[in-house]
Design a protein around this motif. Structure first.
Motif, PDB file in Angstrom:
ATOM      1  N   THR A  40       3.929  -2.810  21.482  1.00 15.44           N
ATOM      2  CA  THR A  40       3.907  -3.870  20.237  1.00 15.44           C
ATOM      3  C   THR A  40       4.208  -3.046  19.148  1.00 15.44           C
ATOM      4  O   THR A  40       3.630  -3.571  18.229  1.00 15.44           O
ATOM      5  N   TYR A  41       4.341  -1.781  18.948  1.00  8.63           N
ATOM      6  CA  TYR A  41       4.394  -0.913  17.890  1.00  8.63           C
ATOM      7  C   TYR A  41       5.179  -1.723  16.920  1.00  8.63           C
ATOM      8  O   TYR A  41       6.581  -1.719  17.146  1.00  8.63           O
ATOM      9  N   SER A  42       4.902  -1.883  15.494  1.00  8.20           N
ATOM     10  CA  SER A  42       5.640  -2.596  14.625  1.00  8.20           C
ATOM     11  C   SER A  42       4.966  -1.759  13.355  1.00  8.20           C
ATOM     12  O   SER A  42       3.668  -1.517  13.192  1.00  8.20           O
ATOM     13  N   PHE A  43       5.685  -1.760  12.333  1.00 10.03           N
ATOM     14  CA  PHE A  43       5.511  -1.075  11.039  1.00 10.03           C
ATOM     15  C   PHE A  43       5.873  -1.733  10.035  1.00 10.03           C
ATOM     16  O   PHE A  43       7.074  -1.745   9.674  1.00 10.03           O
ATOM     17  N   ASN A  44       5.232  -1.921   8.931  1.00 10.60           N
ATOM     18  CA  ASN A  44       5.696  -2.712   7.636  1.00 10.60           C
ATOM     19  C   ASN A  44       5.253  -1.657   6.231  1.00 10.60           C
ATOM     20  O   ASN A  44       4.152  -1.625   6.051  1.00 10.60           O
ATOM     21  N   PRO A  45       6.206  -0.931   5.989  1.00 10.91           N
ATOM     22  CA  PRO A  45       5.752  -0.035   4.768  1.00 10.91           C
ATOM     23  C   PRO A  45       5.324  -0.901   3.573  1.00 10.91           C
ATOM     24  O   PRO A  45       4.507  -0.034   2.757  1.00 10.91           O
ATOM     25  N   LEU A  46       5.652  -1.930   3.520  1.00  8.47           N
ATOM     26  CA  LEU A  46       4.786  -2.747   2.608  1.00  8.47           C
ATOM     27  C   LEU A  46       3.408  -2.847   2.401  1.00  8.47           C
ATOM     28  O   LEU A  46       2.768  -3.052   1.356  1.00  8.47           O
ATOM     29  N   GLU A  47       2.925  -2.469   3.577  1.00 12.45           N
ATOM     30  CA  GLU A  47       1.489  -2.826   3.599  1.00 12.45           C
ATOM     31  C   GLU A  47       0.789  -1.217   3.771  1.00 12.45           C
ATOM     32  O   GLU A  47      -0.350  -1.010   3.816  1.00 12.45           O
ATOM     33  N   HIS A  48       1.563  -0.489   3.162  1.00 10.20           N
ATOM     34  CA  HIS A  48       1.073   0.900   2.804  1.00 10.20           C
ATOM     35  C   HIS A  48       1.330   1.612   1.582  1.00 10.20           C
ATOM     36  O   HIS A  48       1.662   2.756   1.478  1.00 10.20           O
ATOM     37  N   LEU A  49       1.715   0.714   0.652  1.00 11.68           N
ATOM     38  CA  LEU A  49       2.199   1.287  -0.638  1.00 11.68           C
ATOM     39  C   LEU A  49       1.030   1.572  -1.769  1.00 11.68           C
ATOM     40  O   LEU A  49       1.297   1.474  -2.915  1.00 11.68           O
ATOM     41  N   GLY A  50      -0.178   1.503  -1.437  1.00  2.20           N
ATOM     42  CA  GLY A  50      -1.212   1.656  -2.255  1.00  2.20           C
ATOM     43  C   GLY A  50      -1.230   0.660  -3.661  1.00  2.20           C
ATOM     44  O   GLY A  50      -1.044  -0.476  -3.363  1.00  2.20           O
ATOM     45  N   GLY A  51      -0.969   1.291  -4.593  1.00  2.00           N
ATOM     46  CA  GLY A  51      -1.036   0.320  -5.852  1.00  2.00           C
ATOM     47  C   GLY A  51       0.130  -0.550  -6.339  1.00  2.00           C
ATOM     48  O   GLY A  51       0.145  -1.217  -6.934  1.00  2.00           O
ATOM     49  N   ILE A  52       1.131  -0.371  -5.296  1.00  2.44           N
ATOM     50  CA  ILE A  52       2.397  -0.768  -5.603  1.00  2.44           C
ATOM     51  C   ILE A  52       2.687  -1.836  -4.300  1.00  2.44           C
ATOM     52  O   ILE A  52       3.686  -2.449  -4.322  1.00  2.44           O
ATOM     53  N   ALA A  53       1.498  -2.013  -3.395  1.00  7.19           N
ATOM     54  CA  ALA A  53       1.962  -2.922  -2.276  1.00  7.19           C
ATOM     55  C   ALA A  53       1.881  -4.184  -2.979  1.00  7.19           C
ATOM     56  O   ALA A  53       0.809  -4.610  -3.586  1.00  7.19           O
ATOM     57  N   PRO A  54       2.714  -5.033  -2.411  1.00  6.71           N
ATOM     58  CA  PRO A  54       2.558  -6.535  -2.955  1.00  6.71           C
ATOM     59  C   PRO A  54       1.535  -7.390  -2.257  1.00  6.71           C
ATOM     60  O   PRO A  54       0.861  -6.778  -1.320  1.00  6.71           O
ATOM     61  N   TYR A  55       0.763  -8.262  -2.650  1.00 11.31           N
ATOM     62  CA  TYR A  55      -0.392  -8.719  -2.191  1.00 11.31           C
ATOM     63  C   TYR A  55      -0.342  -9.135  -0.738  1.00 11.31           C
ATOM     64  O   TYR A  55       0.641  -9.664  -0.002  1.00 11.31           O
ATOM     65  N   PHE A  56      -1.501  -8.626   0.137  1.00 10.15           N
ATOM     66  CA  PHE A  56      -1.494  -8.978   1.655  1.00 10.15           C
ATOM     67  C   PHE A  56      -2.858  -9.083   1.628  1.00 10.15           C
ATOM     68  O   PHE A  56      -3.677  -8.264   1.242  1.00 10.15           O
ATOM     69  N   GLU A  57      -3.217  -9.649   2.975  1.00 12.80           N
ATOM     70  CA  GLU A  57      -4.628  -9.655   3.392  1.00 12.80           C
ATOM     71  C   GLU A  57      -4.735  -8.822   4.751  1.00 12.80           C
ATOM     72  O   GLU A  57      -4.268  -9.595   5.596  1.00 12.80           O
ATOM     73  N   PRO A  58      -5.291  -7.575   4.351  1.00 16.42           N
ATOM     74  CA  PRO A  58      -5.014  -6.635   5.746  1.00 16.42           C
ATOM     75  C   PRO A  58      -6.125  -6.970   6.632  1.00 16.42           C
ATOM     76  O   PRO A  58      -6.317  -6.189   7.824  1.00 16.42           O
ATOM     77  N   GLN A  59      -7.097  -7.974   6.488  1.00 15.92           N
ATOM     78  CA  GLN A  59      -7.962  -8.153   7.503  1.00 15.92           C
ATOM     79  C   GLN A  59      -8.935  -6.916   7.653  1.00 15.92           C
ATOM     80  O   GLN A  59      -8.976  -6.551   9.019  1.00 15.92           O
ATOM     81  N   ASP A  60      -9.295  -6.379   6.761  1.00 14.69           N
ATOM     82  CA  ASP A  60     -10.248  -5.117   7.047  1.00 14.69           C
ATOM     83  C   ASP A  60     -11.560  -5.143   6.312  1.00 14.69           C
ATOM     84  O   ASP A  60     -11.781  -5.216   5.389  1.00 14.69           O
TER      85      ASP A  60
END
Ligand SMILES: *[C@@H]1O[C@H](CO)[C@@H](O)[C@H](O)[C@H]1NC(C)=O
Ligand SMILES: *[C@@H]1O[C@H](CO)[C@@H](O)[C@H](O)[C@H]1NC(C)=O
Ligand SMILES: *[C@@H]1O[C@H](CO)[C@@H](O)[C@H](O)[C@H]1NC(C)=O
Ligand SMILES: *[C@@H]1O[C@H](CO)[C@@H](O)[C@H](O)[C@H]1NC(C)=O
Ligand SMILES: *[C@@H]1O[C@H](CO)[C@@H](O)[C@H](O)[C@H]1NC(C)=O
Ligand SMILES: *[C@@H]1O[C@H](CO)[C@@H](O)[C@H](O)[C@H]1NC(C)=O
Ligand SMILES: *[C@@H]1O[C@H](CO)[C@@H](O)[C@H](O)[C@H]1NC(C)=O
Length: 480
Positions: A26-46
């Motif tokens: 199930t490997y999948s990867f979304n660069p938008l969730e790894h963009l630090g201060g330029i990441a669009p809003y998301f809720e990483p459930q962390d």
């Protein structure tokens, strides 16, 4: 004979296992969730804790601090990395990009923004801030709508506040926006206290992060330079191209720079780590003053939540700021601390090595300061919360995920009791109080306390109005 048989069976079994693994990969990867201060809003459930209040509890008051929503460009990023790359690309008209694998899009790409659009909210940004306003109404159906919300005075924070209000209010013009000057002499009394803290340097962390930047971009530069000889890709070009993935996505909805054929998942993780090192030293646990300018919001919000009901208290306090403040507040709160839970042998700076990635770090800028990143403190009223006494409890959420405060976990779920919370805040104030002294303030009207929420001098703010009232007679949007 028996042995060959066994080997044969084992190898069939291994093959079956291998194909089963593949089937279920199930490997999948979304660069938008790894963009630090330029990441669009998301809720990483962390962490993946449930945002619902614990059984028997309901929120009766809350305080929020949010970074502004997505902008076209940050001027520093533009001038340092993106503009030089774009100029170079415009200069190299002799390269036939259309024949170059993974870079062929550069044959007919165009920059997604003009210089005039720098620093202002994109459509996505406005939409996401409005959506957050609607989400708040879902999350707190029983709270009274605020009469005012607060924002630092920059256009991008002010417009974020207006967009949030449009999603949150039911009737027009019931929620005012109070603008708080981004003064360099406000002491702790603003939503941009780092600007009035001489001990803070906006370039802190650049030197440290450049080590890992140099390391991870080396093979990328070699690869791109082999593909497009003559362009002479530099580490800064690679960095700017990766930034373009984020900025172009929040402007156009997608970006060819995000393609995993261009930059692999591990390369995105490396980019993210350089940012995490930078923010660690700039506004995180590696900064001697981050906790100091993060404390006033935490301390004041805790007092507002713990105060008795009165006609002047709001059920919901909401404030907009820039990317520097939320991470500093997390330091003041003791959250996302790489050294928590036993890592005490090393100094905090050793947890962010400059030559390799600490994948187990708690400090991840993409989770801490994406566009619209928000921190909430909730006051809960609990009854029949099995095993806990009835009464008041407090909890903290970061981008929707409830967090356990260290040494403040004597309530149901991730909450802690009023007494526990009160003494926790006092302990943190003991560590980080004394803004003027610890920041080395060099003006004489400083203050250590944030009082904008109760100080009449800041006024009642201004009405927001319908969106079209923001348009001038020539049909162009008016920017203040
Ligand atoms: C673009 O080309 C001009 C003329 O050769 C040169 O002066 C300029 O430095 C170049 N700019 C970049 C960013 O390469
Ligand atoms: C100190 O004075 C300056 C200039 O009048 C003002 O901008 C600032 O807000 C003042 N600081 C405080 C803490 O009142
Ligand atoms: C971490 O590094 C920063 C920058 O060099 C330094 O100011 C700070 O004191 C260090 N922190 C610790 C705990 O050693
Ligand atoms: C304060 O007001 C809230 C919301 O109106 C209410 O739920 C709560 O019971 C009140 N608390 C006290 C101590 O009166
Ligand atoms: C981070 O965690 C370590 C280990 O628990 C602790 O000693 C340190 O004080 C924490 N830092 C902050 C700023 O809370
Ligand atoms: C914390 O807030 C309270 C109430 O506003 C204030 O009296 C106190 O001075 C603040 N403490 C610090 C260390 O800022
Ligand atoms: C703000 O509103 C309050 C209560 O409605 C009023 O008493 C006060 O005069 C207003 N302040 C300003 C500066 O308009």
């Amino acid at each position: 004979m028996a042995l060959t048989h066994l080997i044969c069976v084992t190898s069939i079994w291994l093959q079956a296992l291998a194909s089963a693994t593949k089937l279920y990969s199930t490997y999948s990867f979304n660069p938008l969730e790894h963009l630090g201060g330029i990441a669009p809003y998301f809720e990483p459930q962390d962490p993946p804790t449930s945002p619902s209040p614990p059984r028997g509890c309901k929120a009766v008051r809350a305080a929020y601090l949010s970074r502004h929503a997505a902008i076209y460009l940050n001027d520093f990023d533009y001038e340092e990395y993106i503009q030089p790359f774009i100029e170079k690309w415009e200069n190299h008209t002799s390269i036939d990009w259309s024949k170059i694998p993974t870079l062929s899009f550069l044959a007919d790409w165009s920059p997604p923004f003009s210089e005039a659009e720098q620093e202002i909210l994109t459509r996505v940004g406005k939409l996401e801030a409005t959506q957050l306003g609607v989400d708040l109404s879902f999350r707190y159906p029983e709270l009274r709508l605020p009469r005012r919300i607060w924002t630092s005075s920059a256009e991008r924070t002010f417009k974020s506040a207006q967009a949030l209000v449009r999603g949150f209010e039911l009737q027009d013009n019931t929620i005012n926006v109070v603008s708080v000057d981004e003064s360099k002499q406000s002491g702790a009394n603003s939503l941009t206290p780092y600007k009035s803290c001489p001990g803070y340097s906006s370039s802190a962390g650049s030197d440290q992060s450049s080590h890992y930047l140099e390391k991870f971009t080396k093979p990328i530069m070699a690869r791109l330079n082999a593909l497009a000889p003559g362009f002479d890709f530099t580490a800064d070009d690679v960095y700017g191209m990766m930034q373009l993935c984020g900025y172009e996505s929040v402007t156009r909805g997608s970006s060819p720079f995000c393609s995993l054929d261009l930059f692999s998942p591990d390369e995105w993780l490396a980019w993210e780590y350089t940012e995490d090192i930078r923010y660690h030293y700039n506004v995180g646990y590696g900064s001697p003053v981050a906790g100091v300018f993060g404390l006033p919001w935490f301390n004041t919000s805790a007092s507002l939540l713990m105060a008795a009901n009165s006609s002047s208290t709001e059920d919901l306090y909401f404030s907009f700021t820039h990317r520097e403040l939320p991470p500093a507040v997390l330091v003041a709160m003791g959250l996302f601390n790489n050294s928590a839970f036993g890592g005490t042998g090393d100094s905090i700076n050793d947890t962010m090595p400059l030559d390799r990635i600490n994948h187990r770090r708690a400090w991840k800028s993409s989770h801490i300061l994406p566009f619209l990143s928000n921190i909430a403190i909730e006051k809960l009223q609990c009854e029949e919360s099995h095993g806990f006494g009835d009464g008041e409890y407090y909890r903290v959420l970061v981008n929707g995920a409830p967090q356990e405060l260290p040494d403040c976990a004597d309530g149901p779920g991730t909450t802690c009791s009023r007494e526990g919370f009160s003494s926790y805040v006092q302990a943190r104030a003991g560590m980080f109080g004394g803004f003027s002294e610890k920041c080395g303030v060099d003006y004489d009207n400083s203050t250590d306390v944030l009082t904008i929420y109760t100080d009449q001098r800041f006024g009642n703010g201004t009405k927001v109005g319908k969106k079209r009232s923001m348009w001038g007679s020539d049909g162009h949007e008016q920017y203040e």
